[in-house]
Write a protein that holds these residues in place. Structure first.
Motif, PDB file in Angstrom:
ATOM      1  N   PRO A  54       2.580  -3.923  -2.936  1.00  0.00           N
ATOM      2  CA  PRO A  54       3.234  -5.120  -2.397  1.00  0.00           C
ATOM      3  C   PRO A  54       2.200  -6.081  -1.825  1.00  0.00           C
ATOM      4  CG  PRO A  54       3.623  -3.209  -0.984  1.00  0.00           C
ATOM      5  CD  PRO A  54       2.995  -2.696  -2.233  1.00  0.00           C
ATOM      6  N   VAL A  55       2.394  -7.362  -2.073  1.00  0.00           N
ATOM      7  CA  VAL A  55       1.416  -8.357  -1.640  1.00  0.00           C
ATOM      8  C   VAL A  55       1.387  -8.470  -0.125  1.00  0.00           C
ATOM      9  CG1 VAL A  55       0.785 -10.794  -1.751  1.00  0.00           C
ATOM     10  CG2 VAL A  55       1.635  -9.621  -3.798  1.00  0.00           C
ATOM     11  N   SER A  56       2.553  -8.432   0.499  1.00  0.00           N
ATOM     12  CA  SER A  56       2.604  -8.556   1.956  1.00  0.00           C
ATOM     13  C   SER A  56       2.293  -7.207   2.592  1.00  0.00           C
ATOM     14  CB  SER A  56       3.991  -9.032   2.395  1.00  0.00           C
ATOM     15  OG  SER A  56       4.009  -9.234   3.788  1.00  0.00           O
ATOM     16  N   ARG A  57       1.150  -7.147   3.285  1.00  0.00           N
ATOM     17  CA  ARG A  57       0.704  -5.930   3.948  1.00  0.00           C
ATOM     18  C   ARG A  57      -0.272  -6.343   5.046  1.00  0.00           C
ATOM     19  NH1 ARG A  57       0.304  -2.593  -0.073  1.00  0.00           N
ATOM     20  NH2 ARG A  57      -1.110  -1.108   0.863  1.00  0.00           N
ATOM     21  N   PRO A  58      -0.474  -5.500   6.056  1.00  0.00           N
ATOM     22  CA  PRO A  58      -1.326  -5.894   7.186  1.00  0.00           C
ATOM     23  C   PRO A  58      -2.715  -6.371   6.772  1.00  0.00           C
ATOM     24  CG  PRO A  58      -0.091  -3.920   7.738  1.00  0.00           C
ATOM     25  CD  PRO A  58       0.201  -4.203   6.297  1.00  0.00           C
ATOM     26  N   SER A  59      -3.337  -5.751   5.782  1.00  0.00           N
ATOM     27  CA  SER A  59      -4.684  -6.150   5.372  1.00  0.00           C
ATOM     28  C   SER A  59      -4.713  -7.558   4.797  1.00  0.00           C
ATOM     29  CB  SER A  59      -5.235  -5.158   4.345  1.00  0.00           C
ATOM     30  OG  SER A  59      -4.387  -5.097   3.205  1.00  0.00           O
ATOM     31  N   ILE A  60      -3.617  -7.986   4.185  1.00  0.00           N
ATOM     32  CA  ILE A  60      -3.538  -9.340   3.631  1.00  0.00           C
ATOM     33  C   ILE A  60      -3.389 -10.371   4.738  1.00  0.00           C
ATOM     34  CG2 ILE A  60      -2.114 -10.902   2.234  1.00  0.00           C
ATOM     35  CD1 ILE A  60      -3.859  -9.044   0.587  1.00  0.00           C
ATOM     36  N   ARG A 100       7.845  -0.151   5.656  1.00  0.00           N
ATOM     37  CA  ARG A 100       8.412  -0.844   4.505  1.00  0.00           C
ATOM     38  C   ARG A 100       7.403  -0.918   3.370  1.00  0.00           C
ATOM     39  NH1 ARG A 100      12.254  -1.295   1.174  1.00  0.00           N
ATOM     40  NH2 ARG A 100      12.749  -3.392   0.403  1.00  0.00           N
ATOM     41  N   VAL A 101       6.133  -1.128   3.695  1.00  0.00           N
ATOM     42  CA  VAL A 101       5.094  -1.153   2.671  1.00  0.00           C
ATOM     43  C   VAL A 101       5.092   0.147   1.880  1.00  0.00           C
ATOM     44  CG1 VAL A 101       2.583  -1.136   2.297  1.00  0.00           C
ATOM     45  CG2 VAL A 101       3.604  -2.864   3.774  1.00  0.00           C
ATOM     46  N   ARG A 102       5.221   1.278   2.566  1.00  0.00           N
ATOM     47  CA  ARG A 102       5.213   2.571   1.875  1.00  0.00           C
ATOM     48  C   ARG A 102       6.402   2.690   0.930  1.00  0.00           C
ATOM     49  NH1 ARG A 102       0.991   1.903   3.175  1.00  0.00           N
ATOM     50  NH2 ARG A 102      -0.320   3.007   4.669  1.00  0.00           N
ATOM     51  N   GLU A 103       7.575   2.231   1.352  1.00  0.00           N
ATOM     52  CA  GLU A 103       8.752   2.262   0.475  1.00  0.00           C
ATOM     53  C   GLU A 103       8.547   1.392  -0.763  1.00  0.00           C
ATOM     54  OE1 GLU A 103      12.064   2.757   4.080  1.00  0.00           O
ATOM     55  OE2 GLU A 103      11.845   0.857   3.013  1.00  0.00           O
ATOM     56  N   LEU A 104       7.948   0.217  -0.558  1.00  0.00           N
ATOM     57  CA  LEU A 104       7.725  -0.702  -1.672  1.00  0.00           C
ATOM     58  C   LEU A 104       6.677  -0.171  -2.629  1.00  0.00           C
ATOM     59  CD1 LEU A 104       7.804  -4.030   0.370  1.00  0.00           C
ATOM     60  CD2 LEU A 104       9.628  -3.097  -1.077  1.00  0.00           C
ATOM     61  N   GLU A 105       5.663   0.506  -2.100  1.00  0.00           N
ATOM     62  CA  GLU A 105       4.668   1.137  -2.969  1.00  0.00           C
ATOM     63  C   GLU A 105       5.329   2.159  -3.890  1.00  0.00           C
ATOM     64  OE1 GLU A 105       0.738   0.896  -0.020  1.00  0.00           O
ATOM     65  OE2 GLU A 105       1.876   2.771  -0.231  1.00  0.00           O
ATOM     66  N   VAL A 106       6.217   2.960  -3.330  1.00  0.00           N
ATOM     67  CA  VAL A 106       6.914   3.971  -4.134  1.00  0.00           C
ATOM     68  C   VAL A 106       7.751   3.296  -5.213  1.00  0.00           C
ATOM     69  CG1 VAL A 106       8.686   5.761  -4.092  1.00  0.00           C
ATOM     70  CG2 VAL A 106       6.939   5.695  -2.296  1.00  0.00           C
ATOM     71  N   ALA A 107       8.476   2.240  -4.844  1.00  0.00           N
ATOM     72  CA  ALA A 107       9.327   1.552  -5.814  1.00  0.00           C
ATOM     73  C   ALA A 107       8.510   0.979  -6.966  1.00  0.00           C
ATOM     74  CB  ALA A 107      10.115   0.436  -5.119  1.00  0.00           C
ATOM     75  N   GLY A 108       7.348   0.407  -6.653  1.00  0.00           N
ATOM     76  CA  GLY A 108       6.490  -0.124  -7.703  1.00  0.00           C
ATOM     77  C   GLY A 108       5.874   0.962  -8.559  1.00  0.00           C
ATOM     78  N   ALA A 109       5.427   2.037  -7.917  1.00  0.00           N
ATOM     79  CA  ALA A 109       4.787   3.131  -8.647  1.00  0.00           C
ATOM     80  C   ALA A 109       5.762   3.811  -9.600  1.00  0.00           C
ATOM     81  CB  ALA A 109       4.211   4.151  -7.667  1.00  0.00           C
ATOM     82  N   VAL A 110       7.018   3.951  -9.189  1.00  0.00           N
ATOM     83  CA  VAL A 110       8.026   4.574 -10.054  1.00  0.00           C
ATOM     84  C   VAL A 110       8.172   3.782 -11.354  1.00  0.00           C
ATOM     85  CG1 VAL A 110      10.507   5.006 -10.289  1.00  0.00           C
ATOM     86  CG2 VAL A 110       9.305   5.751  -8.231  1.00  0.00           C
ATOM     87  N   LEU A 111       8.216   2.463 -11.245  1.00  0.00           N
ATOM     88  CA  LEU A 111       8.308   1.642 -12.451  1.00  0.00           C
ATOM     89  C   LEU A 111       7.035   1.743 -13.288  1.00  0.00           C
ATOM     90  CD1 LEU A 111       9.978  -1.642 -11.101  1.00  0.00           C
ATOM     91  CD2 LEU A 111      11.080   0.221 -12.351  1.00  0.00           C
ATOM     92  N   CYS A 112       5.884   1.654 -12.622  1.00  0.00           N
ATOM     93  CA  CYS A 112       4.620   1.640 -13.367  1.00  0.00           C
ATOM     94  C   CYS A 112       4.340   2.958 -14.080  1.00  0.00           C
ATOM     95  CB  CYS A 112       3.467   1.270 -12.428  1.00  0.00           C
ATOM     96  SG  CYS A 112       3.346  -0.524 -12.148  1.00  0.00           S
ATOM     97  N   HIS A 113       4.814   4.058 -13.531  1.00  0.00           N
ATOM     98  CA  HIS A 113       4.629   5.335 -14.222  1.00  0.00           C
ATOM     99  C   HIS A 113       5.407   5.389 -15.542  1.00  0.00           C
ATOM    100  CE1 HIS A 113       1.964   7.842 -11.929  1.00  0.00           C
ATOM    101  NE2 HIS A 113       2.615   7.640 -10.799  1.00  0.00           N
ATOM    102  N   ARG A 114       6.417   4.530 -15.696  1.00  0.00           N
ATOM    103  CA  ARG A 114       7.213   4.508 -16.925  1.00  0.00           C
ATOM    104  C   ARG A 114       6.692   3.501 -17.943  1.00  0.00           C
ATOM    105  NH1 ARG A 114      11.679   7.068 -17.500  1.00  0.00           N
ATOM    106  NH2 ARG A 114      12.005   5.756 -19.326  1.00  0.00           N
TER     107      ARG A 114
END
Length: 411
Positions: A54-60, A100-114
């Protein structure tokens, strides 16, 4: 019997139309332009399976003030557009909470693994396997400090099991001889392969769809007929198409359509620029990204494409092609022999949601309406997977993943 109306003929819409047709359904594809004439025309041709963070994260947020103050920075917000952007911006800020960042990472990774499983199936089914290259993408770093600054990305990939290889010294030039010796380290992402011509891919898919009995109609959607469910799509020129179901996948313009149905989506446009160079003076096998310089270069469409950057200025403002020129200048730092001969510049609209995760969902308000939008930088990457999932939603089949993270009413 009414057909299913798929509104939007970019890579997402054309792929969905083909998938629904493959399942035995009658489909009409509607777009105000021809297939692939929007963001799909000028994307960076990358199957970016590792770019789901996710683009929005503390480091950004730490870097954002510097970026916004730099006229050549990777993010540019036109001051006149800032008031309209604020509601989206506050949602963007909210998405950066660590949990929330961790949840969004999982959501993105699930799609990308497919991604590759679904893409390989699509390309094989349409006879277009030759469109996908074998080479991956190189992420470049001038020194150890730049590499450490991008370490968060690598750690996320390691956590979710995505392939990558750290390369140093002469091994970088062995892969891409045109790269500058100032590049001290690189990371190879072998699964981030490229499409040889993304616009041509959309055109070929649409031709396949037509050859199998599909219908494509050009016109701007301005309304819907609905009672307990949506029954028809109305066009600006007065035509109307009855529809058993409607899939709204018009990229950055989907927000306008959803508002017509009383279902607003916090969808913005990230305006992206590219320069297509047909006489670059260098040859490349891999695509490259340089995180610290915020650009990407891909060999595609018969030449070399330089793109990147984010501009927030809405759907109607005129392009600022200085953004494209900045990207070429930065690309020449990585590729010293790169020339910008026989070059054309382009600007397109990426559909951006504040949490970076796309909407792949039935409507929360209207039976028979479905949404596939907000794919951001990953429209080409997610296209085949989105089509597979939308096929399951429309036909009532059980999807292979949990679709709750991608629901339209999550905001």
């Amino acid at each position: 019997m009414s057909a299913i109306a798929v509104v939007g003929a970019g890579i997402i819409g054309v792929t969905i139309a083909f998938e629904l047709q493959r399942r035995g359904l009658s489909v009409v594809l509607i777009d105000r332009d021809g297939p692939g004439k929007g963001a799909s025309y000028g994307n960076m041709a990358s199957i970016a399976a590792t770019e789901f963070m996710p683009v929005s994260r503390p480091s950004i947020w730490v870097q954002m003030p510097k970026w916004l103050l730099d006229p050549e920075g990777p993010v540019r917000i036109r001051p006149s557009y800032m008031p309209k952007l604020m509601p989206w911006f506050f949602r963007f800020l909210s998405a950066s909470r660590p949990s929330r960042v961790r949840e969004l990472e999982v959501a993105g990774a699930v799609l990308c693994h497919r991604v590759h499983e679904d893409l390989d199936f699509l390309l094989t089914a349409t006879g277009l396997s030759g469109m996908l290259t074998e080479e991956g993408c190189l992420s470049l770093y001038a020194d150890e400090a730049e590499f450490k600054a991008d370490r968060e990305h690598i750690e996320v990939l390691e956590r979710f099991g995505f392939r990558h290889e750290i390369i140093g010294g002469d091994a970088i030039r062995d892969l891409e001889p045109a790269l500058s010796p100032k590049i001290a380290k690189a990371v190879l992402f072998p699964d981030n392969r490229s499409i040889r011509d993304p616009y041509r891919l959309v055109v070929k898919l649409s031709e396949k769809f037509l050859s199998l009995g599909g219908s494509i109609e050009q016109g701007e959607v301005v309304g819907f007929d609905h009672g307990d469910r949506v029954r028809a799509v109305r066009l600006k020129d007065g035509r109307s198409f009855e529809a058993s179901e409607i899939v709204l996948c018009a990229g950055a313009y989907t927000g306008k359509l959803s508002r017509l149905l009383g279902e607003p989506i916090p969808l913005e446009t990230e305006r992206g620029y590219h320069t297509q160079i047909m006489a670059p003076g260098v040859s490349m096998r891999h695509s490259i990204i340089w995180p610290a310089r915020a650009f990407m270069v891909t060999p595609t469409a018969g030449g070399i494409r330089v793109g990147g950057t984010v501009e927030m200025a809405g759907l109607d403002a005129a392009p600022d092609y200085r953004r494209a020129k900045i990207l070429v200048k930065r690309a020449q730092e990585a590729l010293p022999e790169l020339r910008a001969d026989e070059a054309t510049e382009w600007m397109g609209h990426r559909p951006a949601l504040p949490d970076t995760v796309p909407i792949i969902s039935p409507s929360a308000k209207h039976r028979g309406v479905f949404y596939a939008t907000g794919h951001g930088h990953l429209g080409l990457t997610y296209a085949a997977t989105t089509a597979r999932l939308m096929g399951d939603l429309v036909t009532g089949a059980k999807p292979p993943i949990d679709l709750k993270p991608y629901r339209v009413d999550r905001f």
